[in-house]
Design an enzyme around this catalytic site. Structure first.
Site, PDB file in Angstrom:
ATOM      1  N   ALA A 216       0.849  -1.201   0.000  1.00 58.25           N
ATOM      2  CA  ALA A 216       0.000   0.000   0.000  1.00 58.25           C
ATOM      3  C   ALA A 216       0.880   1.245   0.000  1.00 58.25           C
ATOM      4  CB  ALA A 216      -0.899  -0.010   1.232  1.00 58.25           C
ATOM      5  N   ASN A 217       0.266   2.414   0.080  1.00 58.50           N
ATOM      6  CA  ASN A 217       1.026   3.657   0.254  1.00 58.50           C
ATOM      7  C   ASN A 217       0.285   4.517   1.271  1.00 58.50           C
ATOM      8  OD1 ASN A 217      -0.827   5.582  -1.206  1.00 58.50           O
ATOM      9  ND2 ASN A 217      -0.455   4.071  -2.814  1.00 58.50           N
ATOM     10  N   ARG A 218       0.836   5.666   1.587  1.00 60.18           N
ATOM     11  CA  ARG A 218       0.320   6.451   2.720  1.00 60.18           C
ATOM     12  C   ARG A 218      -0.782   7.449   2.336  1.00 60.18           C
ATOM     13  NH1 ARG A 218       5.050   9.317   4.371  1.00 60.18           N
ATOM     14  NH2 ARG A 218       3.525  10.525   5.534  1.00 60.18           N
TER      15      ARG A 218
END
Ligand code: PMT
Length: 410
Positions: A216-218
């Site tokens: 995932a990413n932030r």
């Protein structure tokens, strides 16, 4: 809609309370500013209770909400300007507008918070007069109202009926609260964004590794949701493709939830052809596990594992290839540190889009999962800086830039 209500002195100020009740009940966020004489008719505590936000009276007062509207996160920066509220508003209504306030607005005076806000407003301004018939009919007041109309201000005509002065009957009654609210809503439906179909992607994709793990990413989705909310407030028909976003939703926009880059791509392919403006704000995975497991990878017997990643489709570039000629396509560039601006400029060319919104995500306090952002907008016509501000404000400035771009391209 973020409605800024300026209340000036007059017995009809009590009706402004009902307007706040109606507007908040309809899902709008309201902030109130009062003139000193308005406070003699209705105290700030009543407006504060109904709007759920502090009421300001003086240009020299610090806003505890730092220029934000109810329901929005508190900006990390405390804006020094007393005009932050009007800069954030979608519409500014002066109700009741006394003869004195109308004269000041016509003369361009800025001697209190209400008149200063009117002078600084870039959003639609509406003025609802309320006064004694003789004052309303005086040629000075009529000339002032005509001048305001000429300048594009919407005058909500007062009604005829019983007036505050004992036994008097005539024109000058403040329009009813429901009428005031309808006029504000209508003012936003007549702008250039009205009915425009806007597609916004928001959030960050999840790419499965196995049945329970993912890459995932932030991205929180805040920036994309703020753009969607700003466009909806201007009357656009907004669809948001939301990748894993757990934020409150605007009831004037519609949402399609997706998880992976492939799902986001499919949702874009389906909806892009109908869109007039597409803003690709989502942080989409560039790579995904080539062979995700359908069960949970066990620790036992796996001292170390190697994940093979394959690249995902470049959705933005694909949308650019298949776009309608009248469609505006905006991409974001999340670049980290030195050389970011050059890489973002290159994205404008490579992805064949109209505008790239570059954010340097190495900077503290902006970008991924932050309340604020700061952008450099890059188009074929040049570059524009949008300095650090809450994402809601950044979103409005981005829409203004898109509007200018449409104007320039004909
Ligand atoms: O969500 P927030 O917490 O509010 O954070 C906001 C943000 C930092 C995510 C946002 O401001 C932002 O920068 N979004 C774009 C993030 C990104 O993926 O940038 P990029 O430089 O990797 O991609 C460039 C453009 O191509 C983007 O418009 C992206 O949506 C698009 N893209 C990327 C990969 C891919 N496979 N397909 C794409 O279309």
């Amino acid at each position: 809609m973020r409605l800024l209500l300026g209340v000036s002195g007059g017995i009809a100020a009590y009706k402004a309370l009902e307007l706040v009740r109606l507007a908040t009940g309809a899902g709008h966020s309201v902030r109130v500013i009062e003139t000193a004489s308005a406070k003699r008719f209705v105290g700030s505590a009543s407006f504060a209770a109904l709007s759920g936000a502090p009421v300001l009276t003086s240009e020299f007062e610090r806003d505890p909400l730092r220029g934000s509207f109810p329901g929005e996160p508190l900006p990390e920066h405390d804006p020094a300007s007393h005009l932050a509220l009007v800069a954030a508003a979608d519409a500014f209504l002066v109700a009741p507008a006394s003869a004195n306030t109308i004269a000041k607005l016509a003369g361009g005076l800025a001697d209190n918070l209400v008149t200063s806000a009117a002078l600084a407003a870039r959003c639609p301004v509406l003025v609802a007069p309320a006064m004694n018939t003789r004052m309303l009919e005086h040629p000075a007041t009529q000339a002032n109202l005509a001048l305001l109309r000429e300048r594009g201000i919407t005058i909500i005509d007062p009604g005829v009926g019983r007036l505050a002065t004992h036994g008097e009957h005539g024109a000058g009654r403040l329009a009813e609260p429901a009428e005031l609210l309808a006029a504000c809503e209508a003012a936003l439906q007549t702008g250039p964004w009205s009915g425009r179909r806007v597609l916004v992607t928001a959030g960050g994709t999840h790419e499965p590794i196995d049945a329970v793990r993912y890459i995932a990413n932030r991205s929180s989705g805040r920036m994309g949701f703020a753009i969607a909310q700003a466009a909806a407030a201007r009357g656009a028909e907004v669809t948001v493709i939301a990748a894993n976003v757990a934020l409150p939703r605007d009831r004037h926009a519609s949402y399609v939830d997706v998880t992976t880059a492939a799902e986001l791509a499919a949702a874009c392919d389906e909806r892009a052809p109908q869109a007039d403006v597409i803003v690709m704000c989502a942080a989409v995975a560039d790579f995904r596990p080539a062979a995700p497991r359908s069960s949970k990878l066990a620790r036992e017997g796996n001292a170390a594992i190697t994940l093979e990643l394959e690249s995902t489709d470049d959705i933005l570039a694909r949308l650019a290839r298949g776009r309608r000629p009248d469609q505006v396509l905006v991409g974001f560039a999340a670049e980290h540190g030195e050389g970011g601006l050059a890489r973002a400029r290159a994205k404008l060319e490579r992805k064949q889009v109209d505008l790239i919104a570059y954010n340097d995500v190495a900077q503290e306090g902006i970008g991924f999962d932050a309340q604020d952002n700061a952008l450099t907008l890059i188009s074929a016509n040049g570059e524009q800086q949008i300095p650090r501000a809450p994402k809601a404000q950044i979103a409005r400035e981005l829409l203004d830039a898109i509007e200018r771009l449409r104007g320039e391209s004909g």
